[in-house]
Design a protein around this motif. Structure first.
Motif, short mmCIF file in Angstrom:
data_model
loop_
_atom_site.label_atom_id
_atom_site.label_comp_id
_atom_site.label_asym_id
_atom_site.label_seq_id
_atom_site.Cartn_x
_atom_site.Cartn_y
_atom_site.Cartn_z
N VAL A 309 1.02 -1.16 0.01
CA VAL A 309 0.06 0.03 -0.12
C VAL A 309 0.82 1.14 -0.02
O VAL A 309 0.77 2.06 -0.97
CB VAL A 309 -0.81 0.08 1.03
N ARG A 310 2.05 1.34 0.75
CA ARG A 310 2.93 2.27 0.81
C ARG A 310 3.73 2.54 -0.35
O ARG A 310 3.95 3.87 -0.99
CB ARG A 310 3.69 2.24 1.97
N ARG A 311 3.82 1.51 -1.14
CA ARG A 311 4.42 1.72 -2.56
C ARG A 311 3.48 2.14 -3.44
O ARG A 311 3.89 2.19 -4.64
CB ARG A 311 5.07 0.48 -2.84
N LYS A 312 2.28 2.29 -3.06
CA LYS A 312 1.15 2.49 -3.89
C LYS A 312 0.82 1.39 -5.26
O LYS A 312 0.48 1.79 -6.27
CB LYS A 312 1.21 3.89 -4.88
N ASP A 313 1.35 0.02 -5.16
CA ASP A 313 0.94 -1.10 -5.65
C ASP A 313 -0.63 -0.80 -5.83
O ASP A 313 -1.27 -1.41 -5.07
CB ASP A 313 1.46 -2.23 -4.93
N PRO A 314 -0.83 -0.95 -7.33
CA PRO A 314 -2.59 -1.03 -7.45
C PRO A 314 -3.14 -2.32 -6.75
O PRO A 314 -4.44 -2.37 -6.42
CB PRO A 314 -2.56 -1.11 -9.06
N LEU A 317 -3.78 -1.54 -3.30
CA LEU A 317 -4.59 -0.62 -2.91
C LEU A 317 -5.88 -0.97 -3.13
O LEU A 317 -6.95 -0.80 -2.38
CB LEU A 317 -4.29 0.51 -3.97
N GLN A 349 -9.88 7.47 0.46
CA GLN A 349 -8.51 7.91 0.29
C GLN A 349 -7.76 7.11 -0.61
O GLN A 349 -7.07 7.46 -1.60
CB GLN A 349 -7.61 8.16 1.47
N LEU A 350 -7.92 5.67 -0.28
CA LEU A 350 -7.15 4.82 -1.17
C LEU A 350 -7.62 4.72 -2.67
O LEU A 350 -6.96 4.61 -3.73
CB LEU A 350 -7.60 3.23 -0.57
N HIS A 352 -9.04 7.29 -4.08
CA HIS A 352 -8.30 8.61 -4.71
C HIS A 352 -6.83 8.38 -5.01
O HIS A 352 -6.40 8.82 -6.29
CB HIS A 352 -8.40 9.62 -3.56
N VAL A 353 -6.24 7.60 -4.26
CA VAL A 353 -5.04 7.10 -4.73
C VAL A 353 -4.81 6.29 -5.92
O VAL A 353 -3.81 6.54 -6.90
CB VAL A 353 -3.88 6.60 -3.48
N LEU A 354 -5.56 5.40 -5.97
CA LEU A 354 -5.81 4.36 -7.19
C LEU A 354 -6.01 5.14 -8.44
O LEU A 354 -5.36 4.58 -9.65
CB LEU A 354 -6.77 3.25 -6.79
#
Length: 483
Positions: A309-314, A317, A349-350, A352-354
């Motif tokens: 998640v911290r790496r923003k791996d889809p 997420l 929020q997740l 939104h990041v995705l």
């Protein structure tokens, strides 16, 4: 009270409640007076009513006047004539509880309990879980699941037997079992994922058993990465079948499928398959009412994938977003609205990041194995949370604001309309509730037919109608609600 008065009281209690309530009256009769005459009359009463209610207790009552055989934890008849409210009342009497004592033990409103038992109000999932937990029984005992008659009508009984048989083996190599290469099996598993998305229970039950046999054989004979791939496919297949088991109200089958899913997920080399297993395991706590356990399971799963998640791996997420959404419903049913809304905020929020809607069917695009997730799913859950919390007007407002993207999973759209119908019913919009139910049927017919909330909503609509319209009568007959 004289023996004749006691007998009349039994008959009155039986006639004014429902067939499933008779055991409590029989118990008190046999305790107060164990005379032969009373036992004969009671047995005669049971014999007369058993034919219509499908309750096979006559011989046992006559031979065991103390009712030692009665097990309050056993499910009652799933006869279509018994509403959820009637089952709650029956189990309450079997546990020798008054309405006030059950309401206090379950921490629910006495007024609401009274209305649910009489059919004036539908029972929410949180309400059912609270009552079931208070009486130490599964929620399915109160909903009447599994709906055996419908299983027979839809020819599901045979495929369910085949699935149970396929689950017998998960770690043994069988002789002379023909198997295909994984490359040939993988597209068919993908088809099962699409069927799960579309809530096509019959299709999954018809094809999953043979695929399980093949993949188990491959998982025990292949080595290295190919063995992991076989387990990966098995975990996905078990998940699809578990959704069917849950939808059909078969918690014992779901438990077995989850055990098999854990076995394969832990051997797939994919931490997100393990997270999906925990997501499904938390789902199963809705049946037992152990919402605090479900939330703990979610917490462990989130910790396991936090690095991704911290790496923003889809994929991470998507998994974390779904876990947060599941936690929001668990918190709602546990009576923790602030925690539920906090989980929703985390999921939002997740999403939104995705930055996009990811669908589970996107195999081979970098999202393989991901659970579908995005802002739409968050919006659907936001409405569901408010409905579960009793804010039905707000729930309807939020539900109407949801815009489904093209190709959105029918399983989720159908569930959305099922929830919307419940909220509309509570706000007095019976026409709107009927429209939402019809939408759910059109989009996800099998999910809708077997969803206990649909029966609750339809039964409440029938109860509220002086003259039920033809579309409601037809819908009630289709879903299995006795008019």
């Amino acid at each position: 009270m004289t023996p004749s008065q006691q007998y009349r009281a039994i008959v009155t209690a039986y006639i004014t409640t429902n067939p499933a309530c008779m055991a409590s009256s029989l118990t008190s009769a046999c305790v107060v007076n164990s005379g032969h005459r009373i036992r004969r009359k009671v047995a005669h009463l049971v014999q007369q009513t058993a034919r219509s209610a499908s309750i096979r207790t006559t011989a046992r009552v006559a031979s065991d006047p103390d009712n030692r055989w009665l097990d309050r934890r056993q499910p009652m008849s799933s006869d279509r004539r018994l509403t959820t409210g009637a089952r709650i009342a029956a189990y309450r009497r079997l546990n020798r509880l008054t309405q006030r004592s059950l309401a206090a033990r379950a921490n629910v409103s006495h007024s609401l309990l009274t209305k649910v038992e009489t059919g004036a109000r539908p029972a929410s999932q949180a309400f059912l879980a609270a009552c079931a937990r208070a009486m130490s029984i599964p929620v399915t005992h109160l909903t009447g699941q599994p709906f055996i008659e419908e299983h027979s009508e839809d020819r599901l009984a045979g495929p369910l037997t085949d699935l149970r048989a396929a689950l017998e083996n998960f770690d043994l190599v069988l002789e002379d079992l023909p198997v295909r290469p994984l490359a040939d099996i993988r597209p068919e598993v993908h088809e099962m994922l699409l069927a799960r998305r579309d809530a096509q229970y019959s299709r999954i039950l018809g094809q999953a058993p043979a695929l399980i046999d093949e993949l188990v054989q491959q998982s025990q004979t292949l080595t290295g990465s190919e063995r992991e791939q076989a387990h990966h496919l098995l975990a996905q297949l078990y998940r699809a079948a578990a959704d069917v088991g849950y939808g059909l109200g078969l918690p014992d089958l779901v438990s077995l499928l989850l055990a098999r899913m854990e076995f394969s997920a832990s051997r797939s080399g994919d931490p997100y398959q393990v997270a999906t297993y925990r997501y499904m395991r938390a789902y199963s706590t809705f049946t037992t009412g152990r919402h605090e356990v479900g939330r703990k399971i979610i917490q462990v799963a989130l910790e396991d994938i936090d690095v991704g998640v911290r790496r923003k791996d889809p994929v991470a997420l998507c998994a974390a977003g779904n876990l947060r959404l599941r936690a929001s419903i668990l918190a709602t049913r546990q009576g923790a609205p602030d925690a539920a809304r906090s989980e929703l905020a985390e999921a939002r929020q997740l999403a939104h990041v995705l930055g996009r809607e990811v669908r589970e069917s996107e195999m081979g695009t970098g999202y393989a194995g991901a659970m579908s997730f995005g802002t739409t799913n968050v919006a659907i859950h936001a409405a569901a949370v408010e409905m579960e919390l009793g804010n039905h007007g707000q729930a309807v407002h939020l539900a109407r604001a949801v815009r489904m993207p093209n190709g959105y999973p029918p399983d989720r759209i159908g569930h959305h309309y099922i929830d919307m119908a419940r909220a509309q019913l509570w706000t007095g919009d019976r026409d709107g509730a009927m429209t939402s139910l019809q939408m759910a049927r059109r989009i996800a017919p099998q999910k809708t037919k077997y969803h206990p909330s649909v029966r609750e909503t339809v039964a409440a609509l029938v109860h509220a109608s002086r003259h039920a319209p033809d579309n409601l009568i037809g819908y009630a007959n289709w879903v299995g609600v006795q008019l």
